[in-house]
Design a protein around this motif. Sequence first.
Motif, mmCIF file in Angstrom:
data_model
loop_
_atom_site.group_PDB
_atom_site.id
_atom_site.type_symbol
_atom_site.label_atom_id
_atom_site.label_comp_id
_atom_site.label_asym_id
_atom_site.label_seq_id
_atom_site.Cartn_x
_atom_site.Cartn_y
_atom_site.Cartn_z
ATOM 1 N N CYS A 45 170.097 -26.542 16.904
ATOM 2 C CA CYS A 45 169.481 -27.745 17.899
ATOM 3 C C CYS A 45 169.657 -29.194 17.183
ATOM 4 C CB CYS A 45 167.896 -27.592 18.139
ATOM 5 S SG CYS A 45 166.894 -27.440 16.638
ATOM 6 N N ILE A 46 169.647 -29.102 15.798
ATOM 7 C CA ILE A 46 169.848 -30.388 15.423
ATOM 8 C C ILE A 46 171.176 -31.334 15.572
ATOM 9 C CG2 ILE A 46 168.109 -29.790 13.482
ATOM 10 C CD1 ILE A 46 170.716 -29.436 11.510
ATOM 11 N N LEU A 47 172.158 -30.395 16.107
ATOM 12 C CA LEU A 47 173.599 -30.965 16.368
ATOM 13 C C LEU A 47 173.155 -31.979 17.471
ATOM 14 C CD1 LEU A 47 175.781 -27.669 16.295
ATOM 15 C CD2 LEU A 47 175.524 -29.709 14.622
ATOM 16 N N ARG A 48 172.045 -32.015 18.116
ATOM 17 C CA ARG A 48 171.989 -32.937 19.148
ATOM 18 C C ARG A 48 171.498 -34.410 18.529
ATOM 19 N NH1 ARG A 48 168.168 -30.078 23.757
ATOM 20 N NH2 ARG A 48 168.705 -32.112 24.637
ATOM 21 N N LEU A 49 171.257 -34.157 17.096
ATOM 22 C CA LEU A 49 170.693 -35.551 16.729
ATOM 23 C C LEU A 49 171.831 -35.971 15.754
ATOM 24 C CD1 LEU A 49 167.259 -34.239 15.408
ATOM 25 C CD2 LEU A 49 167.905 -35.574 17.479
ATOM 26 N N ASN A 50 173.014 -36.099 16.246
ATOM 27 C CA ASN A 50 174.001 -36.478 15.601
ATOM 28 C C ASN A 50 174.127 -37.952 15.287
ATOM 29 O OD1 ASN A 50 174.906 -37.408 18.215
ATOM 30 N ND2 ASN A 50 176.527 -36.004 18.388
ATOM 31 N N ASP A 51 173.348 -38.674 15.530
ATOM 32 C CA ASP A 51 173.337 -40.025 14.799
ATOM 33 C C ASP A 51 172.847 -40.262 13.436
ATOM 34 O OD1 ASP A 51 170.926 -39.412 16.046
ATOM 35 O OD2 ASP A 51 170.504 -41.503 16.599
ATOM 36 N N ILE A 52 172.218 -39.148 12.786
ATOM 37 C CA ILE A 52 171.507 -39.482 11.841
ATOM 38 C C ILE A 52 172.403 -39.616 10.516
ATOM 39 C CG2 ILE A 52 169.608 -37.734 12.287
ATOM 40 C CD1 ILE A 52 170.960 -35.476 10.619
ATOM 41 N N ASP A 53 172.051 -40.348 9.651
ATOM 42 C CA ASP A 53 173.116 -40.811 8.479
ATOM 43 C C ASP A 53 172.950 -39.821 7.226
ATOM 44 O OD1 ASP A 53 173.654 -43.452 9.496
ATOM 45 O OD2 ASP A 53 171.445 -43.616 9.345
ATOM 46 N N GLU A 54 171.778 -39.072 7.166
ATOM 47 C CA GLU A 54 171.251 -38.031 5.730
ATOM 48 C C GLU A 54 170.844 -36.867 6.507
ATOM 49 O OE1 GLU A 54 169.328 -40.318 2.992
ATOM 50 O OE2 GLU A 54 170.696 -41.890 2.857
ATOM 51 N N LEU A 55 171.247 -35.752 5.893
ATOM 52 C CA LEU A 55 170.673 -34.327 6.249
ATOM 53 C C LEU A 55 170.453 -33.617 4.927
ATOM 54 C CD1 LEU A 55 170.186 -32.140 8.345
ATOM 55 C CD2 LEU A 55 172.519 -31.558 8.188
ATOM 56 N N ASP A 56 169.037 -33.274 4.990
ATOM 57 C CA ASP A 56 168.625 -32.518 3.783
ATOM 58 C C ASP A 56 168.137 -30.980 4.220
ATOM 59 O OD1 ASP A 56 167.434 -31.288 1.503
ATOM 60 O OD2 ASP A 56 166.191 -32.914 1.128
ATOM 61 N N LEU A 57 168.868 -30.256 3.992
ATOM 62 C CA LEU A 57 168.555 -28.499 4.273
ATOM 63 C C LEU A 57 168.431 -27.935 2.774
ATOM 64 C CD1 LEU A 57 171.022 -27.880 7.238
ATOM 65 C CD2 LEU A 57 168.419 -27.841 7.254
ATOM 66 N N SER A 58 168.181 -28.563 1.804
ATOM 67 C CA SER A 58 167.985 -27.795 0.609
ATOM 68 C C SER A 58 166.730 -27.150 0.442
ATOM 69 C CB SER A 58 167.935 -28.931 -0.620
ATOM 70 O OG SER A 58 166.832 -29.704 -0.321
ATOM 71 N N ARG A 59 166.835 -26.032 -0.435
ATOM 72 C CA ARG A 59 165.849 -25.214 -0.868
ATOM 73 C C ARG A 59 165.119 -24.328 0.480
ATOM 74 N NH1 ARG A 59 164.350 -30.082 -3.668
ATOM 75 N NH2 ARG A 59 164.362 -29.825 -5.705
ATOM 76 N N ASN A 60 166.271 -23.708 1.148
ATOM 77 C CA ASN A 60 166.083 -22.793 2.110
ATOM 78 C C ASN A 60 166.595 -21.524 1.809
ATOM 79 O OD1 ASN A 60 164.339 -24.247 4.392
ATOM 80 N ND2 ASN A 60 166.077 -25.724 4.297
ATOM 81 N N MET A 61 167.029 -20.571 2.947
ATOM 82 C CA MET A 61 167.555 -19.472 2.599
ATOM 83 C C MET A 61 168.704 -19.292 3.524
ATOM 84 S SD MET A 61 164.050 -16.910 2.161
ATOM 85 C CE MET A 61 163.194 -17.949 3.621
ATOM 86 N N ILE A 62 169.420 -20.207 3.813
ATOM 87 C CA ILE A 62 170.613 -20.395 4.794
ATOM 88 C C ILE A 62 171.839 -19.710 3.956
ATOM 89 C CG2 ILE A 62 172.114 -21.954 6.070
ATOM 90 C CD1 ILE A 62 169.801 -23.900 5.989
ATOM 91 N N LYS A 63 172.321 -18.811 4.805
ATOM 92 C CA LYS A 63 173.682 -18.141 4.202
ATOM 93 C C LYS A 63 175.083 -18.864 4.804
ATOM 94 C CE LYS A 63 171.411 -13.771 3.754
ATOM 95 N NZ LYS A 63 171.351 -12.126 4.307
ATOM 96 N N LYS A 64 174.815 -19.498 6.106
ATOM 97 C CA LYS A 64 176.105 -19.682 6.743
ATOM 98 C C LYS A 64 175.977 -21.060 7.153
ATOM 99 C CE LYS A 64 179.788 -18.468 9.983
ATOM 100 N NZ LYS A 64 180.153 -17.470 11.083
ATOM 101 N N ILE A 65 177.030 -22.025 6.906
ATOM 102 C CA ILE A 65 177.158 -23.262 7.663
ATOM 103 C C ILE A 65 178.075 -23.191 8.844
ATOM 104 C CG2 ILE A 65 177.523 -25.824 7.192
ATOM 105 C CD1 ILE A 65 175.048 -24.831 5.962
ATOM 106 N N PRO A 66 178.112 -23.559 10.004
ATOM 107 C CA PRO A 66 178.570 -23.345 11.108
ATOM 108 C C PRO A 66 179.846 -24.604 10.895
ATOM 109 C CG PRO A 66 176.770 -24.347 12.000
ATOM 110 C CD PRO A 66 176.561 -24.017 10.506
ATOM 111 N N ASP A 67 180.856 -24.251 11.688
ATOM 112 C CA ASP A 67 182.263 -25.390 11.906
ATOM 113 C C ASP A 67 181.522 -26.393 12.656
ATOM 114 O OD1 ASP A 67 184.068 -23.672 10.667
ATOM 115 O OD2 ASP A 67 184.545 -22.613 12.454
ATOM 116 N N SER A 68 180.532 -26.112 13.525
ATOM 117 C CA SER A 68 180.034 -27.089 14.353
ATOM 118 C C SER A 68 179.360 -28.364 13.600
ATOM 119 C CB SER A 68 179.118 -26.671 15.460
ATOM 120 O OG SER A 68 177.951 -25.906 14.781
ATOM 121 N N ILE A 69 178.971 -28.222 12.160
ATOM 122 C CA ILE A 69 178.606 -29.299 11.165
ATOM 123 C C ILE A 69 179.235 -30.602 11.404
ATOM 124 C CG2 ILE A 69 179.577 -28.551 9.062
ATOM 125 C CD1 ILE A 69 176.760 -29.329 7.767
ATOM 126 N N SER A 70 180.565 -30.483 11.779
ATOM 127 C CA SER A 70 181.430 -31.527 11.594
ATOM 128 C C SER A 70 181.233 -32.568 12.815
ATOM 129 C CB SER A 70 183.011 -31.146 12.000
ATOM 130 O OG SER A 70 183.182 -30.453 13.364
#
Length: 255
Positions: A45-70
């Motif tokens: 859902c955060i892909l709809r906030l694609n005008d942000i300058d900085e993204l912090d997803l540290s210290r979680n339990m994420i296993k995969k980053i999707p191609d859509s992060i681009s």
Amino acid sequence: MAKSGKGPKGKKITLSVAKNCIKITFDGRKRLDLSKMGITNFPKCILRLNDIDELDLSRNMIKKIPDSISKFQNLRWLDLHSNYIDKLPESIGQMTSLLYLNVSNNRLTTNGLPVELNQLKNIRTVNLGLNHLDSVPTTLGALKELHEVGLHDNLLTTIPTSIFKLPKLKKLNTQRNPFPKGEESDTFIDSIKRLDNLHLVEEKDLCGPCLRKCQQAREKLNRIKNMAMTTPRKAIFSNLVSPNSMAKESQEDWR
């Protein structure tokens, strides 16, 4: 009764929750801070906030980053440290605005780093520490704007010369790697040297005050050199997250 074999059910991030986590930095940048929230899956859902300058997803339990992060084409700062990521998507090479990338303390191997990283022509800081890299990806040698590189706490036995030759490199952390005995101290300490101009003159050509000034400078350098030979150097990395020496033995606690 719950079925066995399932991993932890992470916190669900909605668009509303994400919007409330946006902060404005001191220099006016929009930062989405979702760190330490128990997230197990990348919240699309955060892909709809694609005008942000900085993204912090540290210290979680994420296993995969999707191609859509681009889709974050304006992103300058991406922090993914302390997750369970074993591979970065090829599409990360399309995020050409990135200046800072931290993927330390994950499960990355050398094969998990895509060749497309060499497209990040503007990137200045990359932290790959506390992973499972057994060699340095050659793609790093193509990133001519790099100022800081973190390679600490991996499985490296050598560092390619292309890294040392990066024209703007100022800080390189290679601590706690299984380098051959003696090679680290001989090769990697003081390996980044910059010499812009060199002018040679004889002592007889210097005036008294200039000669004394040069002699004092030389004595100072000799003292520093002697101290460096007797005291292990501890590098300071202002922008790189560098865990304490026990981090590798207790990554879960540190996470």
